[in-house]
Write an enzyme that holds these catalytic residues in place. Structure first.
Site, PDB file in Angstrom:
ATOM      1  N   ASP A  92      -6.843  -1.621  -4.705  1.00 35.56           N
ATOM      2  CA  ASP A  92      -7.927  -1.246  -3.794  1.00 35.56           C
ATOM      3  C   ASP A  92      -8.875  -0.250  -4.458  1.00 35.56           C
ATOM      4  O   ASP A  92     -10.092  -0.326  -4.281  1.00 35.56           O
ATOM      5  CB  ASP A  92      -7.355  -0.636  -2.515  1.00 35.56           C
ATOM      6  CG  ASP A  92      -6.451  -1.583  -1.750  1.00 35.56           C
ATOM      7  OD1 ASP A  92      -6.624  -2.813  -1.875  1.00 35.56           O
ATOM      8  OD2 ASP A  92      -5.559  -1.090  -1.034  1.00 35.56           O
ATOM      9  N   ASP A 135       0.863  -1.175   0.000  1.00 37.47           N
ATOM     10  CA  ASP A 135       0.000   0.000   0.000  1.00 37.47           C
ATOM     11  C   ASP A 135       0.901   1.227   0.000  1.00 37.47           C
ATOM     12  O   ASP A 135       1.983   1.207   0.596  1.00 37.47           O
ATOM     13  CB  ASP A 135      -0.912   0.013   1.224  1.00 37.47           C
ATOM     14  CG  ASP A 135      -2.022  -1.019   1.145  1.00 37.47           C
ATOM     15  OD1 ASP A 135      -2.423  -1.388   0.023  1.00 37.47           O
ATOM     16  OD2 ASP A 135      -2.502  -1.452   2.208  1.00 37.47           O
TER      17      ASP A 135
END
Length: 173
Positions: free
Chosen positions: A152, A134
């Site tokens: 995401d 991330d």
């Protein structure tokens, strides 16, 4: 058959965007300290978190390893959790592929393609490193939204499009 190849190419295109951005993030880490690796346990290859660049007062490029699912729920160093999440996500992808195969509405098909590609992008990370990369970090002062990645984004946009369709465009019978 033409729809199959178009769908496959779209899924691969979105996976490629996710893969390229994550690889670039790893490349942006100080490669003299953290050599760019394409496989291995993230704990031994890269820092657990690493500020790469401050883009604005409310947005940073910040490497974070997510060992769990959304918002780091179920976060664990356990191999059982890691591979359990891989299997669970793969089962969801297989189910969504079956739904996609039968779906005639192009809006819903695109939504499913985004969700499938996003899920596969994160599965690839979990298999390669044991955690998901991330790096998009939005914040106001010291209050941070959990970091996320393009996979995401694809999943959230896909789910959002399905919700919009079901609320505003779905014909009631």
């Amino acid at each position: 058959m033409k729809k199959f190849w178009g769908t496959t190419l779209l899924i691969l295109f979105f996976i490629a965007i996710d893969f390229i951005t994550k690889t670039y993030i790893l490349y942006m880490c100080d490669t003299s300290i953290f050599p760019l690796e394409f496989y291995g346990d993230y704990k031994y290859l890269y820092p657990s978190s690493y500020l790469i660049k401050t883009v604005s007062p409310f947005f940073d490029i910040f490497l974070v390893w997510n060992k769990g699912i959304s918002f780091s729920m179920l976060s664990s160093n356990s191999q059982l959790v890691r591979w359990g999440l891989v299997v669970f996500a793969l089962l969801i992808v297989i189910y969504l592929l079956r739904v996609l195969k039968k779906e005639r509405n192009d809006f819903i098909r695109l939504s499913l393609i985004l969700i499938i590609a996003g899920a596969l992008g994160n599965i690839i990370d979990r298999i390669r490193y044991g955690a998901v990369i991330d790096f998009l970090d939005f914040h106001i002062g010291t209050y941070h939204w959990p970091a996320f990645n393009f996979a995401d984004v694809f999943i959230c946009v896909g789910v959002g499009l399905i919700l919009i369709h079901s609320i505003f465009f779905h014909k009631k019978s």
